[in-house]
Design a protein around this motif. Sequence first.
Motif, short mmCIF file in Angstrom:
data_model
loop_
_atom_site.label_atom_id
_atom_site.label_comp_id
_atom_site.label_asym_id
_atom_site.label_seq_id
_atom_site.Cartn_x
_atom_site.Cartn_y
_atom_site.Cartn_z
N GLU A 37 -0.98 6.60 6.53
CA GLU A 37 -0.44 5.58 7.44
C GLU A 37 -0.49 4.20 6.81
OE1 GLU A 37 -1.46 7.68 11.74
OE2 GLU A 37 -2.96 6.40 10.77
N ALA A 38 -1.56 3.93 6.04
CA ALA A 38 -1.66 2.63 5.35
C ALA A 38 -0.58 2.50 4.30
CB ALA A 38 -3.05 2.49 4.72
N LEU A 39 -0.29 3.58 3.59
CA LEU A 39 0.79 3.56 2.61
C LEU A 39 2.13 3.33 3.30
CD1 LEU A 39 2.00 4.03 -0.21
CD2 LEU A 39 1.90 6.51 0.24
N HIS A 40 2.34 3.99 4.40
CA HIS A 40 3.59 3.85 5.15
C HIS A 40 3.80 2.39 5.56
CE1 HIS A 40 6.49 4.25 8.46
NE2 HIS A 40 6.86 5.40 7.88
N ALA A 41 2.73 1.71 5.95
CA ALA A 41 2.85 0.32 6.38
C ALA A 41 3.22 -0.61 5.24
CB ALA A 41 1.53 -0.13 7.01
N ARG A 42 2.89 -0.22 3.99
CA ARG A 42 3.19 -1.07 2.83
C ARG A 42 4.61 -0.89 2.32
NH1 ARG A 42 -1.35 1.33 0.21
NH2 ARG A 42 -0.04 1.68 -1.63
N MET A 43 5.32 0.11 2.76
CA MET A 43 6.63 0.42 2.19
C MET A 43 7.68 -0.57 2.67
SD MET A 43 6.68 4.57 2.30
CE MET A 43 8.23 4.62 1.38
N ARG A 44 8.63 -0.86 1.79
CA ARG A 44 9.72 -1.78 2.12
C ARG A 44 10.70 -1.13 3.09
NH1 ARG A 44 10.55 -2.48 -4.00
NH2 ARG A 44 11.97 -0.79 -3.50
N PRO A 45 11.34 -1.94 3.92
CA PRO A 45 12.33 -1.37 4.86
C PRO A 45 13.45 -0.62 4.17
CG PRO A 45 11.75 -3.61 5.49
CD PRO A 45 11.10 -3.38 4.16
N ALA A 46 13.81 -1.06 2.96
CA ALA A 46 14.93 -0.41 2.25
C ALA A 46 14.59 1.02 1.86
CB ALA A 46 15.32 -1.22 1.02
N VAL B 102 2.58 3.45 -5.99
CA VAL B 102 2.95 4.63 -5.20
C VAL B 102 3.83 4.24 -4.01
CG1 VAL B 102 2.01 6.58 -3.90
CG2 VAL B 102 0.89 5.83 -5.96
N ALA B 103 3.90 2.98 -3.68
CA ALA B 103 4.76 2.55 -2.57
C ALA B 103 6.23 2.63 -2.92
CB ALA B 103 4.40 1.13 -2.14
N GLU B 104 6.55 2.84 -4.21
CA GLU B 104 7.94 2.99 -4.61
C GLU B 104 8.49 4.32 -4.10
OE1 GLU B 104 9.75 0.61 -6.02
OE2 GLU B 104 7.94 -0.64 -5.83
N PRO B 105 9.76 4.37 -3.72
CA PRO B 105 10.32 5.58 -3.07
C PRO B 105 10.14 6.85 -3.88
CG PRO B 105 11.83 3.73 -2.84
CD PRO B 105 10.72 3.25 -3.73
N GLN B 106 10.40 6.80 -5.21
CA GLN B 106 10.31 8.02 -6.02
C GLN B 106 8.89 8.58 -6.00
OE1 GLN B 106 12.66 9.77 -7.35
NE2 GLN B 106 11.36 11.23 -8.46
N ALA B 107 7.91 7.67 -6.12
CA ALA B 107 6.51 8.12 -6.12
C ALA B 107 6.12 8.68 -4.75
CB ALA B 107 5.60 6.96 -6.50
N VAL B 108 6.59 8.04 -3.67
CA VAL B 108 6.28 8.53 -2.33
C VAL B 108 6.83 9.93 -2.12
CG1 VAL B 108 6.74 8.18 0.13
CG2 VAL B 108 6.07 6.25 -1.29
N LEU B 109 8.06 10.15 -2.58
CA LEU B 109 8.67 11.49 -2.42
C LEU B 109 7.87 12.55 -3.17
CD1 LEU B 109 12.46 10.54 -2.67
CD2 LEU B 109 11.22 11.30 -0.63
#
Length: 487
Positions: free
Chosen positions: A140-149, A114-121
């Motif tokens: 917030e925990a998910l947000h912290a795992r996301m890549r800067p890109a 779910v940390a992938e951009p498409q899944a997050v959206l």
Amino acid sequence: MSEALHSHLERAVECIARYEEQEALGAVLDAWRECRAPELVVFAQDLEARLDSAEAERAGQAAEARRAARDLARKLEERGTPDEVEARLDAVLGMLPEPRLIAGLLAITRLTSVAEPQAVLKLCAALWHVGPPFDVAPLEALHARMRPAAWAAAARLSSVIGLGLDWVPPELDAKARQLLAELRDAFRVRGAYASRSASILAQWLPRIHANPEDESVRLVMADQLLEVGDPLGELIMLQCSAAPDSERIDALLAKHVRSWELPLGGLVEPGTTRFERGLPVAVRMAGRAASLIPPEPGPAWCSVREINWARVGWSVVHGQWLAHPHLRGVTRMRRVELFWARLMGQPPNVSRLELCGPVGPHLSGTPAAADVFDRLALLPSLSWLELCDAYVSDVSLCANSRLATKLARIDIIGQGRWTLTVTPGAEVPIEATLVSERSIEAFERVLLAAERFGTRALRVRWERRLDAGCVERLRRAASGFSHVDWA
């Protein structure tokens, strides 16, 4: 507060009073969408818990929607492939917002994919759709795992987190609090009535099952059910009336039939049961019954007189099931595949049996072809056989069997083209009807084969005008009978 909120709560109170708990839950959820007060969530959860425990969600379109929402909420909390998770999030967008979905959406945040951009959206879209209140810690925990890109998806997630942080629980106004209090009171009264109703059924149903023809016992039970507002009492009264209100009966069955079928278990096709004098008398087995080991039939089956197998294949296990004492009242079985009839066992009280043929194309030349009808002759009470979709050869097979000598009536339908009725005790024991003039040749052979049932008298009919040549052909085919009526 909006008038819409008050209207939804008023509707919920009315639905509870009318035993329409499923509709009441829908009204409460509509109220929650207007004002997401915590008190409404708590009451909705209590009502859902009772509906789930009673399996009442099986009744009606609203129930189907509730079951779909419940199943989706459970799936959201399960692990799955990235494609499966995204499909579940898409499904959320197709449903009305409700509190039950929130826990599942937050559970998805724990998945690595779910940390992938498409899944997050997609998750953000689902959370915006359902709306607060929701716990922001998993987000917030998910947000912290996301890549800067993935900054664009992270920004969208931040806005959802802000939505959750900024949410302030609304307070119900005085009128809404009063309506909710009335709703809680009605809910408690309904719970007490439901408990009393269950007690009445437990007291009287065994007596009805033991003596099904004693209508006075049913009426006593119906009176007591009416006192607690149970609609089954009204159904019994109406169906026992000398002049029943058919429109009201249909309305009651349309609303409650699936709930009233529940005691029969999961083998019955929902919504197809026929009721007489308030109890089920005819059922159609569900297609899944063929793949299940049937559970022991409960006492509710004691009132059943007819089972429609609707071409459901079965096994020896089903034959053993039919011998259960709770099925001793079954006197008619419909749409039984002829081959499976060999595995039926000997249910003691079945007097009328409808078989789906034909024997010939599938079994001719096999040991089964020789003994299907002879096996049926072992049924102790069988007096009426109906054979559907038959071939001409099946007429001879039946006539030459031991079964033919014990039956009071035989109806054979030749794939919609001809019919043959044999009633040995009648003045004219054999009646044959030609349905399609294009089957004249087959009908001639039917008349010849019918002689094996006896040649005392025959009545011949045809549904469409025949020319003189065809009539003469039928006269020759029927010449072996001592007397022929040409109807």
